[in-house]
Write an enzyme that holds these catalytic residues in place. Structure first.
Site, PDB file in Angstrom:
ATOM      1  N   ASP A   3       0.873  -1.155   0.090  1.00  0.00           N
ATOM      2  CA  ASP A   3      -0.236   0.002   0.293  1.00  0.00           C
ATOM      3  C   ASP A   3       0.775   1.391  -0.118  1.00  0.00           C
ATOM      4  O   ASP A   3       0.623   2.335   0.630  1.00  0.00           O
ATOM      5  CB  ASP A   3      -1.086  -0.034   1.312  1.00  0.00           C
ATOM      6  CG  ASP A   3      -2.006  -1.106   1.236  1.00  0.00           C
ATOM      7  OD1 ASP A   3      -1.711  -1.882   0.321  1.00  0.00           O
ATOM      8  OD2 ASP A   3      -2.739  -1.027   2.032  1.00  0.00           O
ATOM      9  N   ASP A  45      -4.715  -0.650  -1.542  1.00  0.00           N
ATOM     10  CA  ASP A  45      -6.260  -0.370  -1.201  1.00  0.00           C
ATOM     11  C   ASP A  45      -6.799   0.389  -2.396  1.00  0.00           C
ATOM     12  O   ASP A  45      -6.401   0.977  -2.915  1.00  0.00           O
ATOM     13  CB  ASP A  45      -6.210   0.541   0.100  1.00  0.00           C
ATOM     14  CG  ASP A  45      -6.698   0.201   1.331  1.00  0.00           C
ATOM     15  OD1 ASP A  45      -6.612  -1.271   1.585  1.00  0.00           O
ATOM     16  OD2 ASP A  45      -6.745   0.782   2.387  1.00  0.00           O
ATOM     17  N   HIS A  47     -10.600   0.920  -3.012  1.00  0.00           N
ATOM     18  CA  HIS A  47     -12.039   0.711  -2.313  1.00  0.00           C
ATOM     19  C   HIS A  47     -13.218   1.544  -3.090  1.00  0.00           C
ATOM     20  O   HIS A  47     -12.727   2.296  -3.915  1.00  0.00           O
ATOM     21  CB  HIS A  47     -11.979   1.718  -1.013  1.00  0.00           C
ATOM     22  CG  HIS A  47     -11.012   1.057   0.105  1.00  0.00           C
ATOM     23  ND1 HIS A  47     -10.995  -0.455   0.296  1.00  0.00           N
ATOM     24  CD2 HIS A  47     -10.305   1.737   0.850  1.00  0.00           C
ATOM     25  CE1 HIS A  47     -10.145  -0.344   1.289  1.00  0.00           C
ATOM     26  NE2 HIS A  47      -9.702   0.767   1.771  1.00  0.00           N
ATOM     27  N   SER A  53     -15.040   0.685   5.528  1.00  0.00           N
ATOM     28  CA  SER A  53     -13.961   1.410   6.441  1.00  0.00           C
ATOM     29  C   SER A  53     -14.137   2.712   6.671  1.00  0.00           C
ATOM     30  O   SER A  53     -13.242   3.316   7.521  1.00  0.00           O
ATOM     31  CB  SER A  53     -12.638   0.850   6.040  1.00  0.00           C
ATOM     32  OG  SER A  53     -12.173   1.663   5.024  1.00  0.00           O
ATOM     33  N   HIS A  64     -10.479   6.945   1.674  1.00  0.00           N
ATOM     34  CA  HIS A  64      -9.014   6.997   0.987  1.00  0.00           C
ATOM     35  C   HIS A  64      -9.320   5.974   0.044  1.00  0.00           C
ATOM     36  O   HIS A  64      -9.834   4.829   0.099  1.00  0.00           O
ATOM     37  CB  HIS A  64      -8.102   6.532   2.304  1.00  0.00           C
ATOM     38  CG  HIS A  64      -8.448   5.177   2.820  1.00  0.00           C
ATOM     39  ND1 HIS A  64      -9.243   5.122   3.878  1.00  0.00           N
ATOM     40  CD2 HIS A  64      -7.881   4.129   2.598  1.00  0.00           C
ATOM     41  CE1 HIS A  64      -9.435   4.029   4.299  1.00  0.00           C
ATOM     42  NE2 HIS A  64      -8.463   3.134   3.434  1.00  0.00           N
ATOM     43  N   LYS A  89      -7.127  -4.794  -2.873  1.00  0.00           N
ATOM     44  CA  LYS A  89      -7.866  -5.261  -1.715  1.00  0.00           C
ATOM     45  C   LYS A  89      -8.561  -4.428  -1.383  1.00  0.00           C
ATOM     46  O   LYS A  89      -8.738  -3.084  -1.635  1.00  0.00           O
ATOM     47  CB  LYS A  89      -6.756  -5.823  -0.593  1.00  0.00           C
ATOM     48  CG  LYS A  89      -6.063  -4.709  -0.130  1.00  0.00           C
ATOM     49  CD  LYS A  89      -4.916  -5.234   0.901  1.00  0.00           C
ATOM     50  CE  LYS A  89      -4.048  -4.048   1.368  1.00  0.00           C
ATOM     51  NZ  LYS A  89      -4.674  -3.071   2.396  1.00  0.00           N
ATOM     52  N   GLU A  96     -13.696  -5.078   4.920  1.00  0.00           N
ATOM     53  CA  GLU A  96     -12.396  -4.417   4.997  1.00  0.00           C
ATOM     54  C   GLU A  96     -11.156  -5.253   4.811  1.00  0.00           C
ATOM     55  O   GLU A  96     -11.477  -6.621   5.023  1.00  0.00           O
ATOM     56  CB  GLU A  96     -12.222  -3.877   6.469  1.00  0.00           C
ATOM     57  CG  GLU A  96     -11.000  -3.229   6.756  1.00  0.00           C
ATOM     58  CD  GLU A  96     -10.470  -2.174   6.158  1.00  0.00           C
ATOM     59  OE1 GLU A  96     -10.655  -2.327   4.765  1.00  0.00           O
ATOM     60  OE2 GLU A  96      -9.989  -1.189   6.451  1.00  0.00           O
ATOM     61  N   ALA A 124       0.472   0.545   6.226  1.00  0.00           N
ATOM     62  CA  ALA A 124       1.077   1.288   7.509  1.00  0.00           C
ATOM     63  C   ALA A 124       1.451  -0.032   8.254  1.00  0.00           C
ATOM     64  O   ALA A 124       0.779  -0.709   8.340  1.00  0.00           O
ATOM     65  CB  ALA A 124       0.288   2.304   8.171  1.00  0.00           C
ATOM     66  N   CYS A 128      -1.899  -2.677   7.885  1.00  0.00           N
ATOM     67  CA  CYS A 128      -1.824  -3.438   6.559  1.00  0.00           C
ATOM     68  C   CYS A 128      -0.544  -4.144   6.352  1.00  0.00           C
ATOM     69  O   CYS A 128      -0.436  -5.358   6.036  1.00  0.00           O
ATOM     70  CB  CYS A 128      -1.976  -2.470   5.379  1.00  0.00           C
ATOM     71  SG  CYS A 128      -3.642  -2.027   5.271  1.00  0.00           S
TER      72      CYS A 128
HETATM   73 ZN   LIG Z   1      -8.236   1.038   3.358  1.00  0.00          ZN
END
Ligand SMILES: [Zn+2]
Length: 200
Positions: A3, A45, A47, A53, A64, A89, A96, A124, A128
């Site tokens: 990420d 990520d 989304h 989330s 985000h 993902k 999530e 982070a 993740c």
């Molecule tokens: Zn996320």
């Protein structure tokens, strides 16, 4: 690589303090892996706009990494060599996924690539990276976390430290990016066929 996206870097929607400082070090590791013809996997990520989330949808975080937006893009200075496998993902509104293994085919793809050991860095640390490392261990991979290539959210001051302690307690090792580069550079490339002179 976990990420390393604009939204997790300074100026992004869910910025991790000093998140962008991992980029040059990760680039060196990516370079070494590329030269050694070792497979490279990037998670991101990715989304939908109504992801569970997000605060407005009952979650913890500001919106985000909404798929297709600028913020969901990889950090502009991150080296993404040709042949890098990108695994998205958190793509379903209702679920999530901190771990790159959750709801993805990452495990299958790593195994198909003959991977037994994973070197892992990114953002982070306390979410993740941690969850991806733990799932990698559960899937039977040896795991080395690149300790100078991770940064955490640290909602509580020591979250990142605790996260690293937990992955180590579960069997992961900690190495620096320089260690990883040295290690990978010393590995002999597997040659699939004997070298032959090129006939012209
Ligand atoms: Zn996320």
């Amino acid at each position: 690589m976990v990420d390393v996206q604009r939204d997790f870097c300074p100026g992004g929607a869910l910025a991790v303090k000093d998140g962008d400082t991992v980029v040059p070090r990760l680039n060196r590791v990516v370079g070494a892996f590329t030269r050694a013809s070792l497979p490279i996997f990037f998670t991101r990520d990715w989304h939908p706009g109504n992801h569970v989330s997000f605060k407005d949808h009952g979650g913890t975080w500001p919106p985000h990494c909404v798929k297709g937006t600028r913020g969901a893009g990889f950090h502009p200075k991150l080296r993404v060599p040709r042949g890098t496998v990108v695994v998205s993902k958190g793509t379903q509104a209702g679920s999530e996924a901190y771990s790159g293994f959750q709801g993805t085919d990452l495990e299958k793809r790593l195994k198909e690539a003959g991977v037994r050991e994973v070197f892992l860095g990114g953002l982070a640390t306390d979410y993740c990276v941690k969850e991806t490392a733990l799932d990698a261990l559960d899937a039977g991979f040896k795991v080395k976390v690149l300790e100078d290539c991770v940064r955490g959210v640290d909602l509580h001051a020591d979250d990142s430290e605790l996260a690293l302690r937990e992955v180590v307690a579960r069997g992961a090792g900690l190495v620096t990016s320089s260690d990883a580069v040295r290690l990978v550079t010393s590995v002999k490339k597997p040659s699939s066929r004997p070298k032959r002179p090129i006939l012209r």
